[in-house]
Motif scaffolding. Structure first.
Motif, PDB file in Angstrom:
ATOM      1  N   ALA A  39       0.832  -1.203   0.000  1.00 17.30           N
ATOM      2  CA  ALA A  39       0.000   0.000   0.000  1.00 17.30           C
ATOM      3  C   ALA A  39       0.871   1.260   0.000  1.00 17.30           C
ATOM      4  CB  ALA A  39      -0.934  -0.009   1.205  1.00 17.30           C
ATOM      5  N   ARG A  40       1.931   1.253   0.814  1.00 16.78           N
ATOM      6  CA  ARG A  40       2.836   2.408   0.844  1.00 16.78           C
ATOM      7  C   ARG A  40       3.539   2.584  -0.495  1.00 16.78           C
ATOM      8  NH1 ARG A  40       6.720   1.219   4.753  1.00 16.78           N
ATOM      9  NH2 ARG A  40       5.706  -0.732   5.223  1.00 16.78           N
ATOM     10  N   GLN A  41       3.922   1.487  -1.126  1.00 19.04           N
ATOM     11  CA  GLN A  41       4.547   1.579  -2.444  1.00 19.04           C
ATOM     12  C   GLN A  41       3.583   2.140  -3.466  1.00 19.04           C
ATOM     13  OE1 GLN A  41       7.172  -1.483  -4.423  1.00 19.04           O
ATOM     14  NE2 GLN A  41       5.222  -1.882  -5.466  1.00 19.04           N
ATOM     15  N   ALA A  42       2.323   1.697  -3.435  1.00 24.26           N
ATOM     16  CA  ALA A  42       1.324   2.179  -4.389  1.00 24.26           C
ATOM     17  C   ALA A  42       1.147   3.696  -4.259  1.00 24.26           C
ATOM     18  CB  ALA A  42      -0.003   1.456  -4.169  1.00 24.26           C
ATOM     19  N   VAL A  43       1.132   4.196  -3.044  1.00 21.63           N
ATOM     20  CA  VAL A  43       1.018   5.639  -2.823  1.00 21.63           C
ATOM     21  C   VAL A  43       2.277   6.344  -3.341  1.00 21.63           C
ATOM     22  CG1 VAL A  43       0.931   7.434  -1.054  1.00 21.63           C
ATOM     23  CG2 VAL A  43      -0.577   5.447  -0.890  1.00 21.63           C
ATOM     24  N   ARG A  44       3.410   5.778  -3.039  1.00 19.84           N
ATOM     25  CA  ARG A  44       4.691   6.379  -3.437  1.00 19.84           C
ATOM     26  C   ARG A  44       4.836   6.475  -4.943  1.00 19.84           C
ATOM     27  NH1 ARG A  44       9.356   3.857  -4.571  1.00 19.84           N
ATOM     28  NH2 ARG A  44       8.645   1.926  -3.637  1.00 19.84           N
TER      29      ARG A  44
END
Length: 96
Positions: free
Chosen positions: A87-92
């Motif tokens: 999820a953090r990667q998708a936002v990044r």
């Protein structure tokens, strides 16, 4: 000699001692399997294999599910950590 096809209702589980973290991390590096894990985590209830519209054959979909079974029991917290990181990667990268 080839082995007979395994029905989707009688998939063999690997022995617990055979499952290693390296293999799990390799399995979860597959985008299709990661997508399955994310969709399962987001679902309110259970989802059947047929719920997933994957761009692969039925036998490959079955293989993905075989690989993913029982991970949370063997490696507590791994899937939660993986999902949080995804999820953090998708936002990044702007895809979430």
């Amino acid at each position: 000699m080839t082995s007979p096809a395994v029905s989707s209702r009688a998939l063999p589980h690997p022995e617990r001692g055979e499952i290693r973290l390296e293999g799990v991390l390799h399995a979860l590096s597959d985008p299709g399997r990661l997508r399955i894990v994310r969709e399962l985590a987001a679902a309110d209830g259970e989802l059947s294999c047929s719920h997933f519209d994957l761009p692969v054959t039925k036998s490959t979909t079955t293989h993905h599910f075989r690989v993913l079974r029982a991970l949370d029991d063997l490696f507590p917290g791994l899937l939660d950590t993986l999902l949080d990181a995804a999820a953090r990667q998708a936002v990044r990268v702007g895809s979430g």
